[in-house]
Scaffold this motif. Sequence first.
Motif, PDB file in Angstrom:
ATOM      1  N   THR A  98       2.381   9.129 -17.974  1.00  0.00           N
ATOM      2  CA  THR A  98       1.986   7.986 -17.163  1.00  0.00           C
ATOM      3  C   THR A  98       3.176   7.522 -16.332  1.00  0.00           C
ATOM      4  N   ILE A  99       2.881   6.787 -15.274  1.00  0.00           N
ATOM      5  CA  ILE A  99       3.920   6.170 -14.450  1.00  0.00           C
ATOM      6  C   ILE A  99       4.282   4.832 -15.069  1.00  0.00           C
ATOM      7  N   THR A 100       5.540   4.660 -15.428  1.00  0.00           N
ATOM      8  CA  THR A 100       5.969   3.429 -16.097  1.00  0.00           C
ATOM      9  C   THR A 100       6.558   2.411 -15.119  1.00  0.00           C
ATOM     10  N   SER A 101       7.100   2.863 -13.992  1.00  0.00           N
ATOM     11  CA  SER A 101       7.640   1.945 -12.995  1.00  0.00           C
ATOM     12  C   SER A 101       7.792   2.674 -11.670  1.00  0.00           C
ATOM     13  N   SER A 102       7.858   1.917 -10.589  1.00  0.00           N
ATOM     14  CA  SER A 102       7.998   2.489  -9.256  1.00  0.00           C
ATOM     15  C   SER A 102       8.938   1.623  -8.439  1.00  0.00           C
ATOM     16  N   LYS A 103       9.677   2.264  -7.536  1.00  0.00           N
ATOM     17  CA  LYS A 103      10.550   1.505  -6.650  1.00  0.00           C
ATOM     18  C   LYS A 103      10.708   2.215  -5.318  1.00  0.00           C
ATOM     19  N   VAL A 104      10.841   1.433  -4.264  1.00  0.00           N
ATOM     20  CA  VAL A 104      11.104   1.971  -2.933  1.00  0.00           C
ATOM     21  C   VAL A 104      12.609   2.199  -2.811  1.00  0.00           C
TER      22      VAL A 104
ATOM     23  N   VAL B  13      10.122   6.251  -5.652  1.00  0.00           N
ATOM     24  CA  VAL B  13      10.415   6.978  -6.887  1.00  0.00           C
ATOM     25  C   VAL B  13       9.601   6.363  -8.018  1.00  0.00           C
ATOM     26  N   CYS B  14       8.891   7.218  -8.745  1.00  0.00           N
ATOM     27  CA  CYS B  14       8.109   6.783  -9.904  1.00  0.00           C
ATOM     28  C   CYS B  14       8.754   7.319 -11.177  1.00  0.00           C
ATOM     29  N   GLN B  15       9.108   6.421 -12.079  1.00  0.00           N
ATOM     30  CA  GLN B  15       9.616   6.813 -13.384  1.00  0.00           C
ATOM     31  C   GLN B  15       8.435   7.184 -14.264  1.00  0.00           C
ATOM     32  N   LEU B  16       8.547   8.288 -15.017  1.00  0.00           N
ATOM     33  CA  LEU B  16       7.451   8.756 -15.858  1.00  0.00           C
ATOM     34  C   LEU B  16       7.730   8.469 -17.331  1.00  0.00           C
ATOM     35  N   SER B  17       6.679   8.494 -18.121  1.00  0.00           N
ATOM     36  CA  SER B  17       6.771   8.054 -19.513  1.00  0.00           C
ATOM     37  C   SER B  17       7.623   8.945 -20.390  1.00  0.00           C
ATOM     38  N   ASP B  18       7.973  10.160 -19.945  1.00  0.00           N
ATOM     39  CA  ASP B  18       8.832  11.036 -20.747  1.00  0.00           C
ATOM     40  C   ASP B  18      10.294  10.962 -20.319  1.00  0.00           C
ATOM     41  N   GLY B  19      10.610  10.032 -19.405  1.00  0.00           N
ATOM     42  CA  GLY B  19      11.980   9.881 -18.950  1.00  0.00           C
ATOM     43  C   GLY B  19      12.293  10.607 -17.666  1.00  0.00           C
ATOM     44  N   SER B  20      11.400  11.465 -17.227  1.00  0.00           N
ATOM     45  CA  SER B  20      11.597  12.148 -15.952  1.00  0.00           C
ATOM     46  C   SER B  20      11.116  11.239 -14.823  1.00  0.00           C
ATOM     47  N   ALA B  21      11.238  11.721 -13.590  1.00  0.00           N
ATOM     48  CA  ALA B  21      10.805  10.932 -12.445  1.00  0.00           C
ATOM     49  C   ALA B  21      10.330  11.866 -11.342  1.00  0.00           C
ATOM     50  N   CYS B  22       9.522  11.325 -10.461  1.00  0.00           N
ATOM     51  CA  CYS B  22       9.050  12.081  -9.305  1.00  0.00           C
ATOM     52  C   CYS B  22       9.113  11.167  -8.091  1.00  0.00           C
ATOM     53  N   ALA B  23       9.577  11.713  -6.982  1.00  0.00           N
ATOM     54  CA  ALA B  23       9.692  10.947  -5.739  1.00  0.00           C
ATOM     55  C   ALA B  23       8.776  11.539  -4.684  1.00  0.00           C
ATOM     56  N   VAL B  24       8.326  10.695  -3.787  1.00  0.00           N
ATOM     57  CA  VAL B  24       7.516  11.156  -2.667  1.00  0.00           C
ATOM     58  C   VAL B  24       7.908  10.364  -1.436  1.00  0.00           C
TER      59      VAL B  24
ATOM     60  N   GLU C 114       0.816  -1.212   0.000  1.00  0.00           N
ATOM     61  CA  GLU C 114       0.000   0.000   0.000  1.00  0.00           C
ATOM     62  C   GLU C 114       0.849   1.260   0.000  1.00  0.00           C
ATOM     63  N   TRP C 115       2.100   1.173   0.511  1.00  0.00           N
ATOM     64  CA  TRP C 115       2.978   2.339   0.467  1.00  0.00           C
ATOM     65  C   TRP C 115       3.216   2.758  -0.981  1.00  0.00           C
ATOM     66  N   VAL C 116       3.539   1.795  -1.832  1.00  0.00           N
ATOM     67  CA  VAL C 116       3.815   2.094  -3.244  1.00  0.00           C
ATOM     68  C   VAL C 116       2.549   2.552  -3.947  1.00  0.00           C
ATOM     69  N   LYS C 117       1.432   1.885  -3.669  1.00  0.00           N
ATOM     70  CA  LYS C 117       0.171   2.275  -4.312  1.00  0.00           C
ATOM     71  C   LYS C 117      -0.209   3.699  -3.942  1.00  0.00           C
TER      72      LYS C 117
END
Length: 290
Positions: free
Chosen positions: A227-233, A245-256, A209-212
Amino acid sequence: MLKIIPQAKRVWIYGAATAIIIASSSTMAYALNNNIPETVSANVVASANVTKGNNQAQISNVKISSEYKVVDLSKQKVDLTQLKDELKHKAVNANVTPEKLDEEIKTILANRIPGDKDISADQAAAYAAAILKKAYGVDFTGYTAEASFSRNSVPNSDNWTVIFHAPNESNSTKRYLASVNSITGSMLDAGVYDLSYKVADNKNLQDPEWVKTAEDDIAKLIPEDLTITSSKVVGATPQTGVSVVCQLSDGSACAVRLTGENKEAAAYRYFPSGYDGSWDYHPVTANGVG
C-alpha cells in the motif's frame, strides 16, 4: 501474478558517477540510439535489485507475445565509428587518450552481451510490455520492441532496456520504454516520450489532483499486498510538470512525473530501499548549477 515492482530489502544503489558511460541499460540504449532525447535520459533509473541466482519460477511464467516484433540489439553489429564519435563528444573535456577510448569501446561491447543466467530479449520485452500495459494501457499490436542489454559494475544490476516503436511512427508518435532487471524481470524504470520536443505548459501546480493522479498511477504497478503510506511532491515547474514520490508499505518507494493537461505519467522510477532524494527539484543558481 506478475509482480512488477519487486519486494526486496537488500539493494545496491549506484549514482550518476558510475553512469558516465555504461552504468545502466538505459545509458547503453542512449549511447547507441541518437533518436532518444536527452530529456528522457535524465529520468533513467539509478537503482537495481540484488538477487540470488536466477528466479526460474518467475521467468518460466512470463508470457511471450507475438503481438509485437522483438529486435535483440545485443546481437546486432555496432557502428564503431558512430560509437567512437559519441564517446569523443561526451569526453571532449576529459583528456581521454586514444588508448583509453579503445578500452572504453571494448568494455561497452563486452557489457552489451547477456550471459547464460540472464533472461532473453524476448523475455525482457514480455516483462516490459506487461509493465507498460499496466502503466499506460497501450496495445502493442504491430509494434517493434528494441531490447538493449547492459552488464554493470554493480553486482546483480545487469538489465535490459526495451523501447516499443509504433508502426509508421513520426516525431509526434509516442515511444514507450521500460528497463527491467535481467534476472527477475522486475521494473527499474518506465516512461513515454516522442521526438516533437514540445514543452508542456503545466498549470495549477498546487492542485491536489496531481498527487491523487500520481497515487492512482503508482497503485496500478505495485503488488496487491503493498500500500501507499505517504506521498509528497518533490518538484513542480510549468516546463517539466509535477513529480510525486509515494512511500510504500515495505519501505520502498516509487516516483512518477506527471505532465500536460491530462496529467499523463511521463516517467516512473522505483527506489527499492526508499526514496533517495535524487528527484528533488533544485532551481538553477546564478552560477548555472541546478
